[in-house]
Design a protein around this motif. Structure first.
Motif, PDB file in Angstrom:
ATOM      1  N   ALA A  94      42.712  25.409   1.741  1.00  0.00           N
ATOM      2  CA  ALA A  94      43.760  25.150   0.754  1.00  0.00           C
ATOM      3  C   ALA A  94      43.168  25.004  -0.644  1.00  0.00           C
ATOM      4  O   ALA A  94      43.739  25.475  -1.639  1.00  0.00           O
ATOM      5  CB  ALA A  94      44.538  23.886   1.128  1.00  0.00           C
ATOM      6  N   PHE A  95      42.013  24.346  -0.733  1.00  0.00           N
ATOM      7  CA  PHE A  95      41.312  24.169  -2.008  1.00  0.00           C
ATOM      8  C   PHE A  95      40.957  25.528  -2.607  1.00  0.00           C
ATOM      9  O   PHE A  95      41.186  25.798  -3.797  1.00  0.00           O
ATOM     10  CB  PHE A  95      40.063  23.328  -1.758  1.00  0.00           C
ATOM     11  CG  PHE A  95      39.311  22.925  -3.006  1.00  0.00           C
ATOM     12  CD1 PHE A  95      39.946  22.827  -4.238  1.00  0.00           C
ATOM     13  CD2 PHE A  95      37.965  22.612  -2.935  1.00  0.00           C
ATOM     14  CE1 PHE A  95      39.254  22.442  -5.375  1.00  0.00           C
ATOM     15  CE2 PHE A  95      37.257  22.218  -4.064  1.00  0.00           C
ATOM     16  CZ  PHE A  95      37.907  22.139  -5.289  1.00  0.00           C
ATOM     17  N   MET A  96      40.414  26.425  -1.787  1.00  0.00           N
ATOM     18  CA  MET A  96      40.037  27.749  -2.256  1.00  0.00           C
ATOM     19  C   MET A  96      41.254  28.574  -2.658  1.00  0.00           C
ATOM     20  O   MET A  96      41.237  29.285  -3.667  1.00  0.00           O
ATOM     21  CB  MET A  96      39.226  28.468  -1.183  1.00  0.00           C
ATOM     22  CG  MET A  96      37.810  27.931  -1.002  1.00  0.00           C
ATOM     23  SD  MET A  96      36.912  28.707   0.375  1.00  0.00           S
ATOM     24  CE  MET A  96      36.943  30.437  -0.114  1.00  0.00           C
ATOM     25  N   LEU A  97      42.321  28.499  -1.871  1.00  0.00           N
ATOM     26  CA  LEU A  97      43.533  29.245  -2.211  1.00  0.00           C
ATOM     27  C   LEU A  97      44.139  28.764  -3.523  1.00  0.00           C
ATOM     28  O   LEU A  97      44.682  29.559  -4.300  1.00  0.00           O
ATOM     29  CB  LEU A  97      44.562  29.134  -1.090  1.00  0.00           C
ATOM     30  CG  LEU A  97      44.298  29.983   0.152  1.00  0.00           C
ATOM     31  CD1 LEU A  97      45.271  29.625   1.267  1.00  0.00           C
ATOM     32  CD2 LEU A  97      44.382  31.483  -0.172  1.00  0.00           C
ATOM     33  N   GLY A 108      48.010  25.336  -2.732  1.00  0.00           N
ATOM     34  CA  GLY A 108      47.539  26.504  -2.016  1.00  0.00           C
ATOM     35  C   GLY A 108      48.573  27.179  -1.139  1.00  0.00           C
ATOM     36  O   GLY A 108      48.507  28.398  -0.915  1.00  0.00           O
ATOM     37  N   VAL A 109      49.561  26.412  -0.633  1.00  0.00           N
ATOM     38  CA  VAL A 109      50.531  26.964   0.317  1.00  0.00           C
ATOM     39  C   VAL A 109      51.801  27.478  -0.370  1.00  0.00           C
ATOM     40  O   VAL A 109      52.343  28.529   0.008  1.00  0.00           O
ATOM     41  CB  VAL A 109      50.889  25.903   1.382  1.00  0.00           C
ATOM     42  CG1 VAL A 109      51.988  26.420   2.307  1.00  0.00           C
ATOM     43  CG2 VAL A 109      49.647  25.531   2.195  1.00  0.00           C
ATOM     44  N   LEU A 110      52.294  26.771  -1.387  1.00  0.00           N
ATOM     45  CA  LEU A 110      53.520  27.215  -2.068  1.00  0.00           C
ATOM     46  C   LEU A 110      53.403  28.642  -2.624  1.00  0.00           C
ATOM     47  O   LEU A 110      54.355  29.426  -2.511  1.00  0.00           O
ATOM     48  CB  LEU A 110      53.893  26.240  -3.188  1.00  0.00           C
ATOM     49  CG  LEU A 110      54.518  24.909  -2.758  1.00  0.00           C
ATOM     50  CD1 LEU A 110      54.916  24.092  -3.982  1.00  0.00           C
ATOM     51  CD2 LEU A 110      55.732  25.131  -1.866  1.00  0.00           C
ATOM     52  N   PRO A 111      52.261  29.027  -3.227  1.00  0.00           N
ATOM     53  CA  PRO A 111      52.149  30.414  -3.692  1.00  0.00           C
ATOM     54  C   PRO A 111      52.263  31.435  -2.561  1.00  0.00           C
ATOM     55  O   PRO A 111      52.801  32.535  -2.773  1.00  0.00           O
ATOM     56  CB  PRO A 111      50.753  30.461  -4.335  1.00  0.00           C
ATOM     57  CG  PRO A 111      50.493  29.063  -4.755  1.00  0.00           C
ATOM     58  CD  PRO A 111      51.109  28.220  -3.686  1.00  0.00           C
ATOM     59  N   LEU A 112      51.756  31.080  -1.371  1.00  0.00           N
ATOM     60  CA  LEU A 112      51.895  31.988  -0.231  1.00  0.00           C
ATOM     61  C   LEU A 112      53.364  32.259   0.075  1.00  0.00           C
ATOM     62  O   LEU A 112      53.764  33.398   0.345  1.00  0.00           O
ATOM     63  CB  LEU A 112      51.215  31.385   1.004  1.00  0.00           C
ATOM     64  CG  LEU A 112      49.688  31.417   1.053  1.00  0.00           C
ATOM     65  CD1 LEU A 112      49.206  30.648   2.273  1.00  0.00           C
ATOM     66  CD2 LEU A 112      49.170  32.850   1.080  1.00  0.00           C
ATOM     67  N   VAL A 113      54.160  31.214   0.020  1.00  0.00           N
ATOM     68  CA  VAL A 113      55.596  31.358   0.290  1.00  0.00           C
ATOM     69  C   VAL A 113      56.242  32.255  -0.759  1.00  0.00           C
ATOM     70  O   VAL A 113      57.053  33.136  -0.445  1.00  0.00           O
ATOM     71  CB  VAL A 113      56.268  29.970   0.316  1.00  0.00           C
ATOM     72  CG1 VAL A 113      57.779  30.114   0.512  1.00  0.00           C
ATOM     73  CG2 VAL A 113      55.673  29.097   1.421  1.00  0.00           C
ATOM     74  N   TYR A 114      55.875  32.045  -2.021  1.00  0.00           N
ATOM     75  CA  TYR A 114      56.481  32.832  -3.095  1.00  0.00           C
ATOM     76  C   TYR A 114      56.113  34.312  -2.989  1.00  0.00           C
ATOM     77  O   TYR A 114      56.992  35.191  -3.035  1.00  0.00           O
ATOM     78  CB  TYR A 114      56.051  32.294  -4.460  1.00  0.00           C
ATOM     79  CG  TYR A 114      56.517  33.164  -5.601  1.00  0.00           C
ATOM     80  CD1 TYR A 114      57.853  33.132  -6.018  1.00  0.00           C
ATOM     81  CD2 TYR A 114      55.653  34.044  -6.242  1.00  0.00           C
ATOM     82  CE1 TYR A 114      58.303  33.950  -7.040  1.00  0.00           C
ATOM     83  CE2 TYR A 114      56.090  34.873  -7.261  1.00  0.00           C
ATOM     84  CZ  TYR A 114      57.411  34.814  -7.667  1.00  0.00           C
ATOM     85  OH  TYR A 114      57.849  35.632  -8.679  1.00  0.00           O
ATOM     86  N   PHE A 115      54.829  34.610  -2.868  1.00  0.00           N
ATOM     87  CA  PHE A 115      54.402  36.007  -2.853  1.00  0.00           C
ATOM     88  C   PHE A 115      54.802  36.728  -1.564  1.00  0.00           C
ATOM     89  O   PHE A 115      54.790  37.961  -1.522  1.00  0.00           O
ATOM     90  CB  PHE A 115      52.895  36.114  -3.065  1.00  0.00           C
ATOM     91  CG  PHE A 115      52.470  35.875  -4.488  1.00  0.00           C
ATOM     92  CD1 PHE A 115      52.826  36.759  -5.486  1.00  0.00           C
ATOM     93  CD2 PHE A 115      51.725  34.755  -4.826  1.00  0.00           C
ATOM     94  CE1 PHE A 115      52.450  36.548  -6.806  1.00  0.00           C
ATOM     95  CE2 PHE A 115      51.342  34.531  -6.140  1.00  0.00           C
ATOM     96  CZ  PHE A 115      51.705  35.431  -7.136  1.00  0.00           C
ATOM     97  N   ALA A 116      55.156  35.980  -0.528  1.00  0.00           N
ATOM     98  CA  ALA A 116      55.663  36.604   0.693  1.00  0.00           C
ATOM     99  C   ALA A 116      57.125  36.970   0.567  1.00  0.00           C
ATOM    100  O   ALA A 116      57.676  37.705   1.394  1.00  0.00           O
ATOM    101  CB  ALA A 116      55.467  35.664   1.888  1.00  0.00           C
ATOM    102  N   GLY A 117      57.783  36.484  -0.486  1.00  0.00           N
ATOM    103  CA  GLY A 117      59.199  36.768  -0.690  1.00  0.00           C
ATOM    104  C   GLY A 117      59.455  38.214  -1.052  1.00  0.00           C
ATOM    105  O   GLY A 117      58.567  38.951  -1.484  1.00  0.00           O
ATOM    106  N   ARG A 118      60.701  38.641  -0.887  1.00  0.00           N
ATOM    107  CA  ARG A 118      61.075  40.037  -1.131  1.00  0.00           C
ATOM    108  C   ARG A 118      61.058  40.348  -2.618  1.00  0.00           C
ATOM    109  O   ARG A 118      61.603  39.619  -3.432  1.00  0.00           O
ATOM    110  CB  ARG A 118      62.476  40.327  -0.569  1.00  0.00           C
ATOM    111  CG  ARG A 118      62.962  41.757  -0.829  1.00  0.00           C
ATOM    112  CD  ARG A 118      64.258  42.029  -0.076  1.00  0.00           C
ATOM    113  NE  ARG A 118      65.315  41.109  -0.469  1.00  0.00           N
ATOM    114  CZ  ARG A 118      66.124  41.320  -1.517  1.00  0.00           C
ATOM    115  NH1 ARG A 118      65.959  42.381  -2.281  1.00  0.00           N
ATOM    116  NH2 ARG A 118      67.075  40.459  -1.797  1.00  0.00           N
ATOM    117  N   ARG A 119      60.404  41.445  -2.988  1.00  0.00           N
ATOM    118  CA  ARG A 119      60.428  41.929  -4.358  1.00  0.00           C
ATOM    119  C   ARG A 119      61.428  43.069  -4.448  1.00  0.00           C
ATOM    120  O   ARG A 119      61.430  43.972  -3.608  1.00  0.00           O
ATOM    121  CB  ARG A 119      59.032  42.413  -4.771  1.00  0.00           C
ATOM    122  CG  ARG A 119      58.889  42.656  -6.271  1.00  0.00           C
ATOM    123  CD  ARG A 119      57.457  43.006  -6.621  1.00  0.00           C
ATOM    124  NE  ARG A 119      57.064  44.274  -6.013  1.00  0.00           N
ATOM    125  CZ  ARG A 119      55.808  44.635  -5.804  1.00  0.00           C
ATOM    126  NH1 ARG A 119      54.824  43.821  -6.118  1.00  0.00           N
ATOM    127  NH2 ARG A 119      55.532  45.808  -5.264  1.00  0.00           N
TER     128      ARG A 119
END
Length: 465
Positions: free
Chosen positions: A144-147, A205-216
């Motif tokens: 998570a730190f690295m992400l 580290g986790v919230l960005p994963l959720v965002y970028f996994a969203g539909r563009r």
């Protein structure tokens, strides 16, 4: 109104575009500093010294995420500049997976060897267990730190610096609030400080994963039409950025180029951590526990000042990478000239403001101990001279990373943070005593500035800036 990478950048636009990233870096520094504040004031000087002793080692672990983020960010931004959007998405997704896997492996190794590392760093008595406790908890969540470091660079590439700042603020506020609850409220000591930090890192580290996994909206393509049809039937989080997580595979050549390009940031962080350990060895010899505590305060406050430089460098690097990929040499020259002017002017302001506020800033952390306060304030005034040139050197290294020249960038970072600083911190104390330790970083910045100028002059024809 969103500023796009392809635009012509005036001073005003540069500052507007980079300000969220600068704020993000400052806020990240502040919530790291809050750990030190609560530990020092609510747990004690020994615990504070223990956290500062183990911190350089822990930062080495996280800096691998920064390496992949900056190196990969430059590559992805260049790919976007070439008009290859789907390729950029694949590279981005692959780097997310690679960062996560690397984080898990480093966590496992670090936990196993934590106690030997602590003893090697020179911890004694009660400091040993405090270091081990704090180190194991932080290391367990290294992915998570690295992400979190990784996404700080990629939010800029995705033209979403404001969102990056918002997520960093959420992570920081989580850490700050939990510091107060766990340390001041529950009296969990360094374990509470570590727990607050890792929970905040998970948010970042986790919230960005959720965002970028969203539909563009424009992500539809023949190769993923079935997936898009499913997403139309089932609502998903809207992604309005330039990047999206998509199906990918590991490509060794891309990983090699990313790591090579980001090696300067890795080298800079590892070298800084190594030099931090060396500072601790020297200070333990010349001033004991008080010296390490004073150095900790100087480092915490340095984080804020350096965050401005690093934030600007990270925030503007994708612009340079984009125009390099697009072949806009005139815009590259303009960006370099404006950036060096901003870094030089900011350096003067930061040096003077740091020296003027030395006593106040030192008192926030160690005001309860008069002798320690005096040592810390004196060190701060000397150390602040380094801010005059550090911004120019940080930007110069980042500039060559943006041009996908990791070799030159790494050379600047390596000599600045390892060769020059190591030599200075070992030799100057023989001439100046403990003051030689505090002057070491300024001497290294002067030498590094000469190297940066030499590289900028030597490479101007190759890159047409």
């Amino acid at each position: 109104m969103r500023i796009q990478l392809s635009e012509h950048f005036t001073y005003k636009k540069l500052l507007r575009f980079s300000l969220p990233t600068i704020a993000m870096m400052i806020f990240t520094s502040i919530y790291c500093i809050v750990d030190g504040f609560f530990v020092s004031n609510f747990v004690g000087k020994t615990a504070f010294a223990a956290v500062n002793l183990i911190m350089p080692y822990l930062m080495i672990q996280g800096c691998f995420g920064f390496m992949i983020g900056t190196g990969g960010g430059a590559l992805v931004a260049k790919t976007l500049g070439e008009g290859k959007r789907e390729t950029a998405d694949r590279y981005f997704t692959m780097l997310v997976c690679f960062t996560t896997i690397m984080g898990l492996v480093i966590s496992a190794v670090s936990i196993v060897f934590m106690r030997p590392v602590v003893l090697f760093l020179g911890a004694e008595g009660a400091m040993v267990q405090e270091c081990v406790t704090y180190g194991i908890i932080i290391s367990a969540f290294n992915a998570a730190f690295m992400l979190q470091y990784f996404f700080q660079s990629f939010f800029v590439v995705a033209e979403k610096p404001n969102l990056g700042f918002g997520i960093t603020m959420a992570a920081g506020l989580t850490n700050i609030v939990l510091d107060a609850v766990f340390i001041a409220g529950f009296h969990w000591g360094v374990a509470g400080a570590a727990a607050a930090s890792v929970i905040g890192q998970c948010v970042g580290g986790v919230l960005p994963l959720v965002y970028f996994a969203g539909r563009r909206e424009d992500a539809a393509s023949p190769e993923n039409s079935d997936l898009q049809e499913k997403r139309r039937r089932k609502p998903a989080l809207k992604n309005t950025s330039l990047l999206q997580l998509r199906k990918t595979k590991m490509e060794a050549s891309v990983l090699w180029k990313t790591c090579g390009n980001g090696s300067s940031e890795l080298m800079s962080n590892i070298s800084a951590s190594f030099v931090g350990m060396l500072y601790n060895f020297q200070l333990m010899r010349y001033a004991g526990e008080n010296g390490i505590a004073a150095y900790g305060v100087v480092m915490y406050t340095q984080m804020i000042f350096f965050a401005i430089y690093i934030g600007y460098a990270v925030g503007t690097s994708p612009i340079m990478s984009y125009h390099y990929g697009a072949g806009n040499h005139g815009e590259m020259r303009s960006l370099l000239r404006k950036s060096l002017s901003l870094m030089a002017g900011t350096g003067v302001v930061m040096m003077l403001s740091a020296q003027a506020s030395a006593s106040v800033l030192s008192g926030i952390f160690v005001g309860y101990d008069a002798e320690l306060l005096e040592i810390t304030a004196h060190a701060f005034v000397i150390f602040a001279c380094s801010y005059l040139l550090s911004g120019v050197n940080i930007y110069a290294s980042s500039f060559f990373t943006a041009l996908n020249n990791g070799g030159v960038s790494a050379a600047i970072s390596f000599m600045r943070t390892l060769i020059f600083q190591t030599g200075a911190v070992l030799l100057l104390p023989f001439l100046l005593g403990i003051d030689g330790i505090w002057w070491a970083v300024t001497v290294s910045e002067v030498m590094a500035c000469l190297i940066s100028a030499a590289f900028l002059a030597a490479k101007r024809k190759k890159y047409h800036y």
